[in-house]
Design a protein around this motif. Structure first.
Motif, short mmCIF file in Angstrom:
data_model
loop_
_atom_site.label_atom_id
_atom_site.label_comp_id
_atom_site.label_asym_id
_atom_site.label_seq_id
_atom_site.Cartn_x
_atom_site.Cartn_y
_atom_site.Cartn_z
N SER A 198 43.04 37.15 28.12
CA SER A 198 43.41 37.49 29.50
C SER A 198 42.24 38.26 30.11
O SER A 198 41.35 38.71 29.38
CB SER A 198 44.67 38.36 29.53
OG SER A 198 44.39 39.63 28.96
N LEU B 299 42.53 41.19 31.39
CA LEU B 299 42.66 42.58 30.93
C LEU B 299 42.05 42.73 29.54
O LEU B 299 41.32 43.69 29.28
CB LEU B 299 44.15 42.98 30.92
CG LEU B 299 44.43 44.39 30.42
CD1 LEU B 299 43.72 45.44 31.26
CD2 LEU B 299 45.93 44.66 30.39
N CYS C 214 38.29 42.90 29.74
CA CYS C 214 37.80 44.23 30.15
C CYS C 214 37.88 45.20 28.97
O CYS C 214 36.92 45.92 28.66
CB CYS C 214 38.63 44.80 31.30
SG CYS C 214 38.45 43.89 32.83
N SER D 178 39.80 47.05 43.02
CA SER D 178 41.17 46.56 43.21
C SER D 178 41.86 47.32 44.35
O SER D 178 41.66 48.52 44.51
CB SER D 178 41.98 46.77 41.93
OG SER D 178 41.75 45.73 41.02
N THR E 23 41.74 33.86 34.84
CA THR E 23 43.11 33.65 35.32
C THR E 23 43.11 33.41 36.84
O THR E 23 43.99 32.72 37.36
CB THR E 23 43.90 34.95 35.03
OG1 THR E 23 43.73 35.32 33.68
CG2 THR E 23 45.36 34.82 35.38
N LYS E 24 42.15 34.01 37.53
CA LYS E 24 42.13 33.97 39.01
C LYS E 24 41.36 32.73 39.47
O LYS E 24 41.81 31.62 39.30
CB LYS E 24 41.54 35.25 39.59
CG LYS E 24 41.96 36.53 38.88
CD LYS E 24 43.44 36.83 38.98
CE LYS E 24 43.74 38.16 38.29
NZ LYS E 24 45.12 38.31 37.86
N LEU F 292 46.20 32.07 31.59
CA LEU F 292 45.59 33.41 31.48
C LEU F 292 44.38 33.33 30.55
O LEU F 292 44.54 32.95 29.38
CB LEU F 292 46.60 34.41 30.92
CG LEU F 292 47.68 34.83 31.92
CD1 LEU F 292 49.03 34.83 31.28
CD2 LEU F 292 47.36 36.19 32.51
N TRP G 121 46.42 36.46 41.62
CA TRP G 121 45.74 35.89 42.79
C TRP G 121 44.68 34.92 42.31
O TRP G 121 44.48 34.76 41.12
CB TRP G 121 45.13 37.01 43.66
CG TRP G 121 44.32 38.02 42.93
CD1 TRP G 121 44.79 39.12 42.27
CD2 TRP G 121 42.88 38.06 42.77
NE1 TRP G 121 43.76 39.83 41.70
CE2 TRP G 121 42.58 39.21 41.99
CE3 TRP G 121 41.84 37.25 43.20
CZ2 TRP G 121 41.27 39.55 41.64
CZ3 TRP G 121 40.54 37.59 42.86
CH2 TRP G 121 40.27 38.73 42.09
C1 LIG Z 1 40.19 42.75 39.19
C2 LIG Z 1 41.05 42.32 38.05
N1 LIG Z 1 40.58 42.43 36.81
C3 LIG Z 1 41.30 42.06 35.74
C4 LIG Z 1 42.59 41.58 35.90
C5 LIG Z 1 43.39 41.20 34.69
O1 LIG Z 1 43.49 39.82 34.55
P1 LIG Z 1 44.65 39.15 33.72
O2 LIG Z 1 45.86 39.16 34.58
O3 LIG Z 1 44.15 37.80 33.37
O4 LIG Z 1 44.85 39.99 32.49
C6 LIG Z 1 43.13 41.46 37.17
C7 LIG Z 1 44.51 40.94 37.36
O5 LIG Z 1 45.09 41.01 38.42
C8 LIG Z 1 42.34 41.86 38.27
O6 LIG Z 1 42.82 41.79 39.54
#
Ligand SMILES: Cc1ncc(COP(=O)(O)O)c(C=O)c1O
Length: 387
Positions: A77, A79, A82, A151, A200-201, A210, A331
């Motif tokens: 994912s 997240l 990161c 964000s 994912t976006k 994801l 998104w």
């Molecule tokens: C800027 C940003 N980074 C990371 C993520 C995390 O992505 P994921 O939902 O694939 O874990 C998001 C999710 O909304 C995000 O907006």
């Protein structure tokens, strides 16, 4: 090659024999080696499903080409991408500097999880200068984490300045590059050590999988990321890798339309009496707009607006009247979204003291007139609730 060509050519099957246009989905745990020599050779590339198959390698190759990096690895994912990127560079007793506008779950990972392992985090103003960030650095600061734009509030960060601050003090700069999608923004070319995306976006682009990507600028960072992912046992399904690469083939065309619709909506909203402020990096007056102009080649479809204060029941009426804009957390898909957010809950280094509700919009690929009509109807219903 230009980026729109790279997006078509990278990670495609090739060779002299007949082959499909797209790399096939190669699902596997066990990989078999017919001979001992094949086993020795295989150990250098594809060995075991958890470490990726040809489906994963194809996506990694395409993202590396787009981001302009040394190597890309996948996480399950955005997240996780990161968090594993951060984990790969810190040990107990280290310190992280994280932008105050970071995606909240990334922030929580540092505040809660890493704290338990003796890693401390200080949050910094996303608009901080090199000197201001340098002042926050400690001898044990190993990572500066940036997200540009941030964000919910979309501050554009000065990545070259942050890269200098990091490198002069023995740290690395990691950048969440999800908004620019590697197409409108190239943090590695601006000095970042690692560029991360929630694929994912926009990369996958259809709200149905994801995936995270971690692209390293050089071999040294790439080794750390590789071992971080390996030792934490991360894996992405081959189907999701396939879907993400398929999404990337149309990224350039989709982003062009997201940009057009996003800008048209932001400008239309800026003229509405219900709206107090627009937070869109490409609109003059937005935080970090000059930096966006210097460092980005375009704008995606995600932005926020601050409404003039209205009571919650009126806001509920606005949301419940919308037909094309759906309420949804993610998104980057083809559809339009609108989300009520609360930036004041997710910051400590800076203060958010706007009085009005903050709405985050994702401009999808629908007809702009239809989207504006949808919002017009919702504003009318909100006004009737206020009477
Ligand atoms: C800027 C940003 N980074 C990371 C993520 C995390 O992505 P994921 O939902 O694939 O874990 C998001 C999710 O909304 C995000 O907006």
């Amino acid at each position: 090659m230009k980026d729109n060509t790279k997006l078509i050519a990278a990670g495609r099957p090739h060779g002299r024999r007949a082959h499909p246009v797209n790399p096939p989905v190669e699902r596997a745990s066990t990989i078999l080696f017919p001979t001992y020599d094949d086993y020795l050779e295989g150990a250098k590339s594809i060995t075991y499903g958890r470490l990726g198959t040809s489906s994963h390698r194809a996506l990694e190759e395409a993202v590396t080409a787009l981001e302009g990096g040394f190597e890309t690895r996948l996480a399950c994912s955005g997240l996780q991408a990161c968090n594993i990127a951060i984990l790969s560079f810190v040990s107990a007793g280290d310190h992280i500097l994280m932008t105050d506008s970071a995606y909240d779950p990334t922030r929580k990972f540092c505040e809660n999880f890493l704290r338990r392992f003796g890693v401390e985090t200080t949050f910094y103003d996303p608009l901080a200068t090199k000197d201001e960030v340098t002042e926050l650095m400690r001898p044990n600061t190993k990572v500066i984490f940036a997200e540009s734009p941030g964000s919910l509030t979309f501050e554009v960060q000065d990545i070259p300045a942050l890269a200098e601050a990091a490198h002069e003090n023995g740290a690395v700069l990691l950048v969440d590059n999800t908004w620019g999608a590697g197409y409108f923004y190239k943090p590695i070319s601006l000095g970042a050590d690692v560029s991360i995306q929630a694929a994912t976006k926009y990369l996958s682009g259809h709200s149905d999988c994801l995936v995270g990507t971690i692209t390293s600028a050089d071999e040294k960072s790439a080794r750390k990321i590789y071992y971080g992912l390996l030792q934490l046992g991360s894996n992405v399904s081959a189907d999701d890798a396939y879907l993400t690469l398929r999404g990337m083939r149309t990224l350039a065309s989709r982003l062009k339309s997201h940009q057009e619709n996003g800008l048209a909506l932001a400008k239309w909203l800026s003229k509405r009496s219900e709206v107090d402020r627009i937070l869109h990096p490409a609109i003059k007056g937005c935080p970090g707009h000059a930096t966006w102009k210097r460092d980005f080649t375009g704008a995606s479809g995600l932005f926020s607006v601050v409404l003039k204060p209205v009571p919650l029941p009126a806001l509920k009426m606005f949301f419940n009247t919308l037909k094309l804009f759906a309420i949804g957390f993610s998104w980057g898909g083809y559809e339009s979204l609108c989300l009520h957010t609360a930036p004041e809950k997710h910051r400590t280094a800076t203060k958010w003291d706007e009085q009005g509700h903050v709405l985050r919009f994702h401009a999808g690929l629908e007809d702009i007139g239809d989207l504006q009509n949808d919002l017009e109807n919702a504003f009318t219903a909100m006004a009737m609730r206020l009477e």
